[in-house]
Design an enzyme around this catalytic site. Structure first.
Site, PDB file in Angstrom:
ATOM      1  N   GLU A 113      24.895 -45.445 -24.096  1.00  0.00           N
ATOM      2  CA  GLU A 113      26.308 -45.128 -24.417  1.00  0.00           C
ATOM      3  C   GLU A 113      27.224 -46.352 -24.352  1.00  0.00           C
ATOM      4  OE1 GLU A 113      23.971 -41.885 -24.015  1.00  0.00           O
ATOM      5  OE2 GLU A 113      24.333 -43.259 -22.355  1.00  0.00           O
ATOM      6  N   ASP A 150      20.072 -34.709 -22.379  1.00  0.00           N
ATOM      7  CA  ASP A 150      19.634 -33.854 -21.266  1.00  0.00           C
ATOM      8  C   ASP A 150      20.230 -32.454 -21.357  1.00  0.00           C
ATOM      9  OD1 ASP A 150      18.444 -36.196 -20.526  1.00  0.00           O
ATOM     10  OD2 ASP A 150      19.843 -36.648 -18.902  1.00  0.00           O
ATOM     11  N   ASP A 162      17.428 -44.903 -24.826  1.00  0.00           N
ATOM     12  CA  ASP A 162      18.103 -44.057 -23.838  1.00  0.00           C
ATOM     13  C   ASP A 162      19.181 -44.884 -23.128  1.00  0.00           C
ATOM     14  OD1 ASP A 162      18.630 -41.808 -22.355  1.00  0.00           O
ATOM     15  OD2 ASP A 162      16.818 -41.910 -21.131  1.00  0.00           O
TER      16      ASP A 162
END
Length: 788
Positions: free
Chosen positions: A446, A522, A443
């Site tokens: 990025e 999400d 997670d």
């Protein structure tokens, strides 16, 4: 100081909380100062185009065409893939490619073309280069699939990376797909799409773009053929698409267009031509075979940010077991860490985590751990201290650690573009294995770094190794998560060599399938979020990432019982089947939505378990062919224009058509059928395609149709493998592939091939082998009889 940023800073302090809010403000200003100091202003630029052809140099598979102000290298590989690179750009180094590039096709010939141009003629494709630098890809029959106009560069007068623009034209009937995970897809409408992996910072819906996984990979489907185009540069950029129009203006077609604008990096491109299956096979041979998940990862997963303790995990698992609901994995979010610090455990709330993991494993349930790349920047933190000694963390141009803000507070990020750092990070998963975890969920990669304003990521001026070439975050950003996944996958191969690693990631780039899959991130709770979930899975599959899925129920909010159930039913037919939500969201356990939803969810779970051998087969076929599990309806008939525009149903492999319910209150829905006979698997009713039919979709199930003649491996009542065969139409022959798999090892099981046909008044199923046809080694159950 920018007044708007000052306002944002004040809001951040007030809304996030004083300590973390102040950190995000400092991080935002720190990033802005770093980029102002270390990124040179662009200033004046010189525009450049290739100019006219001056000379050519034939070479293996093609050759080099030299223009007055640039040169173009064109190569056709033995697998039919076409590569071209401007300004001397070659295929490597590349984060997308795996191993050696395919060999040049020795039969491809560079020869003069009309009007002073040149062309490379190969068996599967022709590449024509005009005298001013337009590059045209044609079928062997001479039909143009893609025409790239002469590119244009803008070079800073004082030096530095050149921006460039490439405009392309495709057939008027063509449709665009791909570009990574796009919530508005899978078909990409007219508009501009950014190529910069981004955390939207809130639950997203169909109108949010870009998201976590962006790739310069386009699948273009037209009447003449399908082609995949990959512009191999990881820099920030945009793709502007405009679909064509047939008969526009005075009876002439208007071509579809694609305009790619990049802030830097090489201008190089790969193009693969053929059927969708052939195109993705070539793509997988170029960028790597998809990782094979362990069989348990194809079951049902349950997670939540906020389980909070071992007792809560046991309560949830007990709830599944007491109600006879199937469960294969439980995911632990950042709340099981000690103060959100990666590779730690909160000993107060999870004092005996290895014991819990062993108890669950005995019940057939695996534990999956979240792993964030951010490391708390505090001496005494073991990972920070070890990473500091290893010189593992990203630094700025002055050699100082780049500090951001993530869940543990002030944090630093490993530089995964350095092989030594990847090896160090991969060894850290030993701590996770010792805690009993079997899988890993990446997670915030990025990478995300919280900021009160501006981009929520590292400074663009941050320095990276880039495999020894050196560079900054402008080039490293989009491949950061890809390199993190590689570190984990390769580390786990060393630490647990007998088991297939299970890694899936929120972010990634071209080639990420080599190391695992992805999930939606999400996604917002709501019917639009449900529709976006399907778009993401289909789009990623067409970019070569076959294993993915959404947060069932959405990440935020409280879904209605109907929405939850419809999401659950869709998820049960997707590769990654996982319920998950935020700690601020409503519960996601099936029994929280009433008795009816509980029973309908039970049916979906039983059917998923029954179909597990089919999912295992699809996983093996994806590894061998690059074909996604979830395929658009046009997969086998891209020339069918009605199927190209269908986005609310999908093929699961070759055998099943799944038509999820994506709108509230629906108990029937229209389904667009490809050619052939299709059986409703619930009622046995037969439908003939192509065409549209109206089928029942009661709350208890979503429509699933089986292709006539399909041979589907399923789990029998005794737990063994059984062949479910849907009767072929009279006079037709069906068949299917089966890959039996023990579950977790590295054995390469044989692909079993079956044929189904009518023989007098019965359906006969036989196995094809080197010695001819034989009786199947598995029980056979024929369905759909009496409708032929």
């Amino acid at each position: 100081m920018d007044g708007r940023d000052l306002v944002r800073s004040m809001k951040a302090v007030g809304s996030v909380g004083s300590a973390q809010g102040l950190r995000t403000v400092r991080a935002a200003w720190r990033r802005r100062r770093a980029d102002a100091s270390w990124l040179p202003p662009r200033g004046a630029e010189r525009a450049r185009v290739p100019g006219p052809v001056r000379e050519v140099e034939p070479g293996p598979g093609g050759g080099v065409v030299r223009f007055s102000r640039s040169e173009l290298r064109v190569t056709v590989a033995v697998n039919g893939a076409v590569f071209w690179g401007w300004d001397g750009a070659g295929p490597e180094p590349s984060y997308a490619l795996i191993g050696r590039c395919p060999e040049p096709d020795p039969r491809a010939v560079l020869e003069p073309d009309k009007d002073g141009g040149w062309r490379v003629v190969a068996e599967r494709v022709t590449v024509a280069v005009s005298r001013h630098g337009a590059v045209e890809v044609l079928t062997p029959g001479g039909v143009t699939l893609r025409r790239d106009l002469p590119p244009r560069w803008w070079e800073p007068v004082g030096g530095g990376p050149a921006r460039w623009m490439q405009r392309s034209e495709v057939a008027a009937d063509a449709r665009f797909f791909g570009l990574g995970g796009r919530a508005s897809g899978p078909r990409l409408r007219d508009g501009t799409y950014r190529l910069w992996n981004s955390d939207p910072g809130r639950p997203f819906g169909p109108d949010d773009d870009p998201l976590y996984v962006t790739m310069p990979v386009q699948m273009v489907v037209a009447d003449a053929a399908t082609h995949l185009a990959f512009h191999d540069t990881s820099w920030d950029g945009t793709v502007t698409l405009r679909e064509g129009e047939e008969g526009a203006g005075s009876g002439h077609d208007r071509a579809g267009t694609c305009e790619l604008r990049m802030d830097g990096g090489p201008l190089r491109c790969w193009v693969m031509v053929g059927t969708p299956a052939r195109v993705l096979l070539a793509w997988a041979s170029l960028t790597g075979a998809p990782a094979l998940p362990p069989a348990w990862a194809l079951g049902h997963h349950h997670g939540r940010w906020g389980f909070g303790s071992e007792q809560e995990v046991r309560r949830i698992v007990s709830g599944y077991q007491q109600r006879g609901l199937l469960l294969d994995a439980v995911h632990l979010d950042i709340d099981h860490y000690d103060a959100h610090q990666v590779f730690t455990v909160d000993q107060d709330r999870f004092p005996k985590l290895p014991v819990l993991a062993e108890e669950l494993r005995r019940d057939g349930i695996r534990l999956v751990s979240i792993v964030d790349p951010a490391v708390k920047a505090e001496p005494g933190n073991a990972v920070f201290d070890a990473g500091t000694d290893e010189e593992a963390f990203v630094r700025d141009a002055a050699g100082r650690l780049v500090r951001g803000v993530v869940w543990p507070g002030e944090a630093v990020h490993p530089d995964f573009t350095h092989a030594r750092v990847r090896q160090w990070w991969g060894r850290l998963y030993q701590e996770r294995l010792a805690q009993g975890f079997s899988g890993f969920w990446h997670d915030m990669n990025e990478p995300t770094s919280f900021a009160a304003f501006g981009e929520s990521t590292l400074p663009r001026s941050a320095r990276h190794a880039l495999e020894g070439r050196g560079g900054d975050h402008r080039e490293a950003h989009n491949v950061y998560a890809l390199c993190m996944a590689r570190a984990a996958y390769e580390g786990l191969r060393e630490l647990a060599p007998q088991e297939r690693p299970f890694v899936f990631s929120r972010s990634g780039w071209a080639g990420m399938q080599r190391y695992g899959g992805s999930w939606s991130g999400d996604v917002a709770t709501g019917w639009p979020g449900l529709r976006a979930s399907l778009s993401l899975v289909m789009g990623l599959g067409l970019c070569g990432v076959p294993y993915s899925g959404p947060d069932v129920g959405g990440y935020d909010g409280s879904p209605s019982p109907e929405l939850y159930l419809r999401w659950f039913q869709l998820g049960s037919y997707l590769p990654l089947f996982r319920t998950h939500a935020s700690h601020r969201a409503g519960r996601r356990e099936p029994w929280e939505f009433g008795a009816d939803v509980l029973e309908h969810a039970r049916v979906a779970l039983v059917e998923r378990r029954r179909l597990l051998p089919y999912f295992v087969t699809l996983a093996h076929l994806a590894r061998r062919t690059g074909a996604p599990y979830v395929r658009p309806l046009w997969w086998s008939a891209p020339e069918d224009r009605s199927l190209r525009d269908c986005e609310d149903a999908f093929l699961l492999g070759d055998c099943l058509l799944v038509a999820p319910v994506l709108d509230p209150g629906a108990d029937r829905r229209a389904v667009q059928l490809p050619r052939g006979r299709w059986y409703d698997t619930a009622t046995g009713q037969a439908y003939e395609g192509p065409g549209q039919v109206l089928v029942d979709a009661p709350l208890s199930r979503i429509p699933v149709l089986a292709r006539a003649g399909a041979v589907i491996p399923v789990r029998g009542a005794d737990g063994g493998l059984e062949l479910e065969v849907w009767a072929p139409a009279r006079g037709r022959v069906g068949g299917g592939l089966v890959v039996p798999d023990a579950g977790d090892g590295w054995d390469e099981p044989e692909v079993e091939r079956y044929v189904a046909r009518w023989e007098d008044s019965r359906v006969v199923v036989e196995r094809e082998g080197e010695d001819g046809l034989s009786e199947p080694p598995h029980p056979v159950r024929v369905r759909g009889l009496g409708t032929g």
